[in-house]
Write a protein that holds these residues in place. Sequence first.
Motif, PDB file in Angstrom:
ATOM      1  N   GLY A 215      -7.119   1.706   6.066  1.00  0.00           N
ATOM      2  CA  GLY A 215      -7.062   2.704   5.014  1.00  0.00           C
ATOM      3  C   GLY A 215      -7.665   3.975   5.579  1.00  0.00           C
ATOM      4  O   GLY A 215      -8.835   3.991   5.955  1.00  0.00           O
TER       5      GLY A 215
ATOM      6  N   GLN B 275      -6.165  -5.217  -3.545  1.00  0.00           N
ATOM      7  CA  GLN B 275      -6.638  -4.805  -2.232  1.00  0.00           C
ATOM      8  C   GLN B 275      -8.148  -5.011  -2.152  1.00  0.00           C
ATOM      9  O   GLN B 275      -8.881  -4.612  -3.059  1.00  0.00           O
TER      10      GLN B 275
ATOM     11  N   TYR C   8      -1.954   4.588   5.170  1.00  0.00           N
ATOM     12  CA  TYR C   8      -2.268   3.211   5.563  1.00  0.00           C
ATOM     13  C   TYR C   8      -1.515   2.950   6.860  1.00  0.00           C
ATOM     14  O   TYR C   8      -0.367   3.338   7.002  1.00  0.00           O
TER      15      TYR C   8
ATOM     16  N   TYR D 295      -4.823  -4.162   7.035  1.00  0.00           N
ATOM     17  CA  TYR D 295      -4.369  -2.854   7.491  1.00  0.00           C
ATOM     18  C   TYR D 295      -5.502  -1.844   7.377  1.00  0.00           C
ATOM     19  O   TYR D 295      -6.522  -2.095   6.733  1.00  0.00           O
TER      20      TYR D 295
ATOM     21  N   ALA E   1       0.849  -1.187   0.000  1.00  0.00           N
ATOM     22  CA  ALA E   1       0.000   0.000   0.000  1.00  0.00           C
ATOM     23  C   ALA E   1       0.883   1.235   0.000  1.00  0.00           C
ATOM     24  O   ALA E   1       1.844   1.305   0.757  1.00  0.00           O
TER      25      ALA E   1
ATOM     26  N   TYR F  99      -6.753   6.898  -0.121  1.00  0.00           N
ATOM     27  CA  TYR F  99      -6.343   6.956   1.282  1.00  0.00           C
ATOM     28  C   TYR F  99      -5.108   7.828   1.423  1.00  0.00           C
ATOM     29  O   TYR F  99      -4.130   7.664   0.699  1.00  0.00           O
TER      30      TYR F  99
END
Length: 126
Positions: free
Chosen positions: A50, A78, A31, A48, A21, A28
Amino acid sequence: MTSHDLQPMTAAMPDVEHVLAVRGTGGYRQYRIPALAVSRQGTLLAAYDGRPNLDDLPNPMDLLLRRSTDSGRTWGEQQMVGTGGGLNGYGDPSLLVDVDTGRIFMFHAAGTHAGFFEAAARLEPN
């Protein structure tokens, strides 16, 4: 099955490094709070937060997940696991694999109109 019968689940180390990410992409701003686990079949799981802004809960944070079935050499797209909105958000994931059943649990925090400093005992979500 006893604890003596359990064998550790391992995945081979990938021969390449992958960034899962990138800050400022995918809608986002950042992260955070990664969690990693290996399923009984050897699938690597990376969960994780966002975060569309720099704030913590309660804010519209999402829970995200990526998977690798080849020991981390390649990763799937993702995936959204939990979607936040307004003052409702989800974050701080942790992953647990039940070695007997293979079931995978994702525990997480949920912010529902109140953060840590506003929370009170028995506060019910709206």
